[in-house]
Scaffold this motif. Structure first.
Motif, PDB file in Angstrom:
ATOM      1  N   LEU A 245       0.907  -1.120   0.039  1.00  0.00           N
ATOM      2  CA  LEU A 245      -0.117  -0.076   0.026  1.00  0.00           C
ATOM      3  C   LEU A 245       0.192   1.003   0.117  1.00  0.00           C
ATOM      4  CD1 LEU A 245      -3.054  -1.015   2.258  1.00  0.00           C
ATOM      5  CD2 LEU A 245      -3.402  -0.522  -0.351  1.00  0.00           C
ATOM      6  N   ALA A 246       1.046   2.448  -0.864  1.00  0.00           N
ATOM      7  CA  ALA A 246       1.072   3.464  -0.980  1.00  0.00           C
ATOM      8  C   ALA A 246       0.600   4.282   0.588  1.00  0.00           C
ATOM      9  CB  ALA A 246       0.640   4.122  -2.125  1.00  0.00           C
ATOM     10  N   GLY A 247       1.043   4.364   1.662  1.00  0.00           N
ATOM     11  CA  GLY A 247       0.484   4.708   2.229  1.00  0.00           C
ATOM     12  C   GLY A 247      -0.629   3.855   3.530  1.00  0.00           C
ATOM     13  N   ASP A 248      -1.531   4.055   4.053  1.00  0.00           N
ATOM     14  CA  ASP A 248      -2.198   3.596   4.987  1.00  0.00           C
ATOM     15  C   ASP A 248      -3.786   3.652   4.911  1.00  0.00           C
ATOM     16  OD1 ASP A 248      -2.052   6.109   6.336  1.00  0.00           O
ATOM     17  OD2 ASP A 248      -1.306   5.136   8.312  1.00  0.00           O
ATOM     18  N   VAL A 249      -3.996   4.448   4.032  1.00  0.00           N
ATOM     19  CA  VAL A 249      -5.781   4.699   3.542  1.00  0.00           C
ATOM     20  C   VAL A 249      -6.190   4.074   2.492  1.00  0.00           C
ATOM     21  CG1 VAL A 249      -6.703   6.941   2.569  1.00  0.00           C
ATOM     22  CG2 VAL A 249      -4.967   7.334   4.375  1.00  0.00           C
ATOM     23  N   VAL A 250      -7.288   2.958   2.695  1.00  0.00           N
ATOM     24  CA  VAL A 250      -8.445   2.736   1.700  1.00  0.00           C
ATOM     25  C   VAL A 250      -9.137   3.793   1.407  1.00  0.00           C
ATOM     26  CG1 VAL A 250      -9.576   0.573   0.708  1.00  0.00           C
ATOM     27  CG2 VAL A 250      -6.995   0.543   1.923  1.00  0.00           C
ATOM     28  N   LYS A 251      -9.744   4.124   0.712  1.00  0.00           N
ATOM     29  CA  LYS A 251     -10.916   4.537   0.043  1.00  0.00           C
ATOM     30  C   LYS A 251     -11.757   3.659   0.068  1.00  0.00           C
ATOM     31  CE  LYS A 251      -9.615   8.995   0.223  1.00  0.00           C
ATOM     32  NZ  LYS A 251     -10.264   9.985   0.873  1.00  0.00           N
ATOM     33  N   VAL A 252     -13.275   3.748   0.458  1.00  0.00           N
ATOM     34  CA  VAL A 252     -14.152   2.685   0.142  1.00  0.00           C
ATOM     35  C   VAL A 252     -16.262   4.062   0.509  1.00  0.00           C
ATOM     36  CG1 VAL A 252     -15.855   1.356   2.126  1.00  0.00           C
ATOM     37  CG2 VAL A 252     -13.226   1.829   1.415  1.00  0.00           C
ATOM     38  N   ARG A 253     -16.536   3.249  -0.484  1.00  0.00           N
ATOM     39  CA  ARG A 253     -18.127   4.131  -0.757  1.00  0.00           C
ATOM     40  C   ARG A 253     -19.002   2.908  -1.005  1.00  0.00           C
ATOM     41  NH1 ARG A 253     -20.337   8.064  -0.701  1.00  0.00           N
ATOM     42  NH2 ARG A 253     -21.565   9.223  -2.546  1.00  0.00           N
ATOM     43  N   GLY A 254     -19.977   3.081  -0.215  1.00  0.00           N
ATOM     44  CA  GLY A 254     -21.060   1.870  -0.539  1.00  0.00           C
ATOM     45  C   GLY A 254     -22.599   2.211   0.328  1.00  0.00           C
ATOM     46  N   ARG A 255     -22.709   0.905   0.611  1.00  0.00           N
ATOM     47  CA  ARG A 255     -23.880   1.039   1.701  1.00  0.00           C
ATOM     48  C   ARG A 255     -24.401  -0.540   1.680  1.00  0.00           C
ATOM     49  NH1 ARG A 255     -25.237   1.515  -3.287  1.00  0.00           N
ATOM     50  NH2 ARG A 255     -26.774  -0.070  -4.024  1.00  0.00           N
ATOM     51  N   MET A 256     -25.105  -0.597   3.411  1.00  0.00           N
ATOM     52  CA  MET A 256     -25.565  -1.920   3.689  1.00  0.00           C
ATOM     53  C   MET A 256     -27.277  -1.605   4.510  1.00  0.00           C
ATOM     54  SD  MET A 256     -23.550  -3.361   7.334  1.00  0.00           S
ATOM     55  CE  MET A 256     -22.101  -3.376   7.296  1.00  0.00           C
ATOM     56  N   THR A 257     -27.890  -2.781   3.672  1.00  0.00           N
ATOM     57  CA  THR A 257     -28.841  -2.598   4.080  1.00  0.00           C
ATOM     58  C   THR A 257     -29.612  -3.614   4.656  1.00  0.00           C
ATOM     59  OG1 THR A 257     -29.976  -2.924   1.673  1.00  0.00           O
ATOM     60  CG2 THR A 257     -29.700  -1.103   1.967  1.00  0.00           C
ATOM     61  N   LEU A 258     -31.215  -3.598   5.214  1.00  0.00           N
ATOM     62  CA  LEU A 258     -31.748  -4.705   6.033  1.00  0.00           C
ATOM     63  C   LEU A 258     -32.640  -5.263   5.059  1.00  0.00           C
ATOM     64  CD1 LEU A 258     -31.808  -2.996   9.737  1.00  0.00           C
ATOM     65  CD2 LEU A 258     -30.415  -5.491   8.935  1.00  0.00           C
ATOM     66  N   ALA A 259     -33.594  -6.482   5.540  1.00  0.00           N
ATOM     67  CA  ALA A 259     -34.617  -7.265   4.513  1.00  0.00           C
ATOM     68  C   ALA A 259     -34.596  -8.283   5.493  1.00  0.00           C
ATOM     69  CB  ALA A 259     -33.788  -7.593   3.656  1.00  0.00           C
ATOM     70  N   ALA A 260     -36.197  -8.592   5.652  1.00  0.00           N
ATOM     71  CA  ALA A 260     -36.588  -9.661   6.368  1.00  0.00           C
ATOM     72  C   ALA A 260     -36.475 -11.161   5.690  1.00  0.00           C
ATOM     73  CB  ALA A 260     -38.590  -9.085   6.683  1.00  0.00           C
ATOM     74  N   GLY A 261     -36.526 -11.891   5.953  1.00  0.00           N
ATOM     75  CA  GLY A 261     -36.531 -13.444   5.621  1.00  0.00           C
ATOM     76  C   GLY A 261     -37.421 -14.162   6.071  1.00  0.00           C
ATOM     77  N   GLU A 262     -37.401 -15.370   5.562  1.00  0.00           N
ATOM     78  CA  GLU A 262     -38.363 -16.091   6.139  1.00  0.00           C
ATOM     79  C   GLU A 262     -38.219 -15.723   8.168  1.00  0.00           C
ATOM     80  OE1 GLU A 262     -38.231 -20.099   5.159  1.00  0.00           O
ATOM     81  OE2 GLU A 262     -36.756 -19.773   3.530  1.00  0.00           O
ATOM     82  N   PRO A 263     -39.341 -16.456   8.681  1.00  0.00           N
ATOM     83  CA  PRO A 263     -39.729 -16.254  10.128  1.00  0.00           C
ATOM     84  C   PRO A 263     -38.095 -16.551  10.639  1.00  0.00           C
ATOM     85  CG  PRO A 263     -41.788 -17.097  10.015  1.00  0.00           C
ATOM     86  CD  PRO A 263     -40.936 -16.725   8.101  1.00  0.00           C
ATOM     87  N   GLY A 264     -37.599 -15.560  12.199  1.00  0.00           N
ATOM     88  CA  GLY A 264     -36.439 -15.683  11.740  1.00  0.00           C
ATOM     89  C   GLY A 264     -35.026 -15.369  11.375  1.00  0.00           C
ATOM     90  N   VAL A 265     -35.293 -15.181  10.643  1.00  0.00           N
ATOM     91  CA  VAL A 265     -33.826 -15.231   9.288  1.00  0.00           C
ATOM     92  C   VAL A 265     -34.124 -13.695   9.095  1.00  0.00           C
ATOM     93  CG1 VAL A 265     -32.753 -14.955   7.142  1.00  0.00           C
ATOM     94  CG2 VAL A 265     -34.346 -17.098   8.519  1.00  0.00           C
ATOM     95  N   PRO A 277      -4.225   2.476  -2.985  1.00  0.00           N
ATOM     96  CA  PRO A 277      -3.145   2.314  -3.747  1.00  0.00           C
ATOM     97  C   PRO A 277      -2.110   1.864  -3.485  1.00  0.00           C
ATOM     98  CG  PRO A 277      -4.011   3.953  -1.461  1.00  0.00           C
ATOM     99  CD  PRO A 277      -4.275   3.029  -2.035  1.00  0.00           C
ATOM    100  N   LEU A 278      -1.345   1.623  -4.754  1.00  0.00           N
ATOM    101  CA  LEU A 278      -0.573   0.642  -4.164  1.00  0.00           C
ATOM    102  C   LEU A 278       1.492   0.822  -4.716  1.00  0.00           C
ATOM    103  CD1 LEU A 278      -2.526  -2.084  -5.432  1.00  0.00           C
ATOM    104  CD2 LEU A 278      -1.816  -2.350  -3.100  1.00  0.00           C
ATOM    105  N   VAL A 279       2.564   0.731  -4.371  1.00  0.00           N
ATOM    106  CA  VAL A 279       2.858   1.152  -4.729  1.00  0.00           C
ATOM    107  C   VAL A 279       4.385   0.315  -5.288  1.00  0.00           C
ATOM    108  CG1 VAL A 279       3.604   3.200  -4.418  1.00  0.00           C
ATOM    109  CG2 VAL A 279       4.142   1.606  -3.053  1.00  0.00           C
ATOM    110  N   ARG A 280       5.137  -0.743  -6.274  1.00  0.00           N
ATOM    111  CA  ARG A 280       6.435  -1.396  -6.272  1.00  0.00           C
ATOM    112  C   ARG A 280       7.024  -1.727  -4.528  1.00  0.00           C
ATOM    113  NH1 ARG A 280       6.860   0.242 -10.942  1.00  0.00           N
ATOM    114  NH2 ARG A 280       6.221  -0.867 -12.730  1.00  0.00           N
ATOM    115  N   THR A 281       6.909  -3.292  -4.372  1.00  0.00           N
ATOM    116  CA  THR A 281       7.458  -3.310  -3.127  1.00  0.00           C
ATOM    117  C   THR A 281       9.492  -3.219  -3.191  1.00  0.00           C
ATOM    118  OG1 THR A 281       5.692  -4.685  -2.428  1.00  0.00           O
ATOM    119  CG2 THR A 281       8.198  -5.124  -1.602  1.00  0.00           C
ATOM    120  N   GLY A 282       9.785  -2.822  -2.567  1.00  0.00           N
ATOM    121  CA  GLY A 282      11.152  -2.291  -2.741  1.00  0.00           C
ATOM    122  C   GLY A 282      11.298  -1.313  -3.323  1.00  0.00           C
TER     123      GLY A 282
END
Length: 377
Positions: A245-265, A277-282
């Motif tokens: 990694l080039a540094g210690d930051v990873v960028k992230v975008r997205g979402r999480m949502t809920l839904a009902a399944g069968e009873p108990g799920v 972001p990446l650089v070559r080792t060494g």
């Protein structure tokens, strides 16, 4: 116990205008012309859309339901493979505030090119526009020229929605399912040790050992990877002898949502894109590459009083992945990014050009589009 049905969703609802689209439109209008053609990345900066083929996916699975008194033998329930767009969140209708429009104009006092984007709450309606600053990324500014420059960072970008009682499960149960889903995403895609190729034990610990084949297959993929056993389908790993990694930051975008399944799920749907972001080792100096990973998965928490599951563990209903900027047809368990100064090499792309930042596209695993070319990284 009564089950709480998921909210009605309709593909006919009008879509809201995403921040990325609004910004792109206003910038183009202010400049008096359309967006410039996307830059061509290096020959090795290829898109591997290695979506899980149906026979390679974890079988959509439900734990055997526990027998109740007088109910006879329990029967195993299965869910058919979902084909088509996964609707993960209802599309909201919003009015655009005039002040927001004015703030986005060049020279305004509001948002700038580096102002963080608001959290994603629904599927975007299009790809983000090209950033106004098109300079090449550097080690000091590894996200320069990328839409991810305005994304949130690391685990904080994975926001857990408010829990509520659902499908016969308590609010505390649902909060637990959401928290464990985030823990899996973080452990599989952001843990520094996992990124440099170590075993993702914390991620594996989230999963139910009673789910047939899943954990044995994942462990086999980590110890002896091949095309049929590829750990990259769930875990992000780079070869430490090749890149870091080039540094210690990873960028992230997205979402999480809920839904009902069968009873108990209760179901948790997650759709996130990670930019590394990446650089070559060494190398103390040299170019920066970016690899973009999108993951779409559905996890379930089942009531152990109703289902034959391990308490406190999650089941994987389905998971799909897409990788941007890695070598084609390499199955050694690591991602292999291309750098701007790379020459020709590797397998020839066969799939269509793809924008890895376009989160409006469905990712369903209904078929493989092969290895194509990224339009940008």
């Amino acid at each position: 116990m009564s089950s709480v049905p998921p909210p009605d969703r309709s593909d006919d609802e009008p879509s809201s205008l995403s921040d990325e689209q609004l910004e792109s439109f206003l910038r183009e209008a202010a400049e008096g012309g359309g967006a410039s053609a996307p830059k061509e990345p290096s020959a090795r900066a290829r898109m591997v859309a290695r979506r899980l083929r149906e026979q390679e996916e974890p079988t959509p699975w439900r734990a055997p339901q526990r027998a109740t008194k007088g109910a006879g033998r329990p029967r195993r329930r299965r869910i058919g493979t979902v084909v088509g767009v996964l609707v993960l969140a209802a599309v909201a209708v919003v009015a655009v505030r005039p002040s927001l429009v004015l703030d986005r104009l060049p020279g305004g006092d509001g948002a700038s090119e580096t102002t963080p984007l608001a959290a994603e709450t629904a599927r975007p309606t299009g790809a983000p526009g090209e950033p106004a600053e098109s300079e090449r990324a550097t080690r000091e500014h590894p996200f320069r020229g990328s839409p991810a420059e305005r994304w949130a960072e690391g685990a904080d970008a994975i926001e857990v929605p408010k829990a509520k009682a659902l499908s016969g499960m308590s609010e505390d149960d649902v909060a637990f399912a959401l928290r464990r889903t985030k823990e899996l995403l973080v452990a599989a895609n952001l843990d520094p040790a996992v990124l440099r190729g170590e075993r993702p034990d914390e991620a594996l610990a989230v999963l139910d050992p009673k789910q047939p084949e899943l954990l044995p297959k994942l462990r086999r993929s980590l110890s002896d990877p091949d095309e049929g056993h590829d750990p990259l389908r769930l875990f992000t790993r780079f070869d430490p002898s090749e890149t870091r990694l080039a540094g210690d930051v990873v960028k992230v975008r997205g979402r999480m949502t809920l839904a009902a399944g069968e009873p108990g799920v209760v179901k948790v749907d997650a759709d996130y894109t990670f930019v590394y972001p990446l650089v070559r080792t060494g190398e103390d100096d040299g170019p920066v590459a970016r690899t973009i990973i999108r993951r779409v998965l559905t996890l379930t928490l089942n009531d152990p009083a109703k289902w034959n599951v391990t308490e406190g563990k999650l089941l994987v209903e389905k998971y799909f992945s897409e990788y941007g900027n890695t070598d084609c047809d390499v199955y050694d368990g690591y991602l292999h990014p291309g750098f701007p100064d790379d020459g020709p090499g590797g397998a020839r792309p066969t799939g269509p050009p793809t924008d890895p930042y376009d989160r409006s596209r469905p990712l369903t695993g209904s078929g493989s589009e092969g290895c194509g070319q990224v339009t940008r990284t």
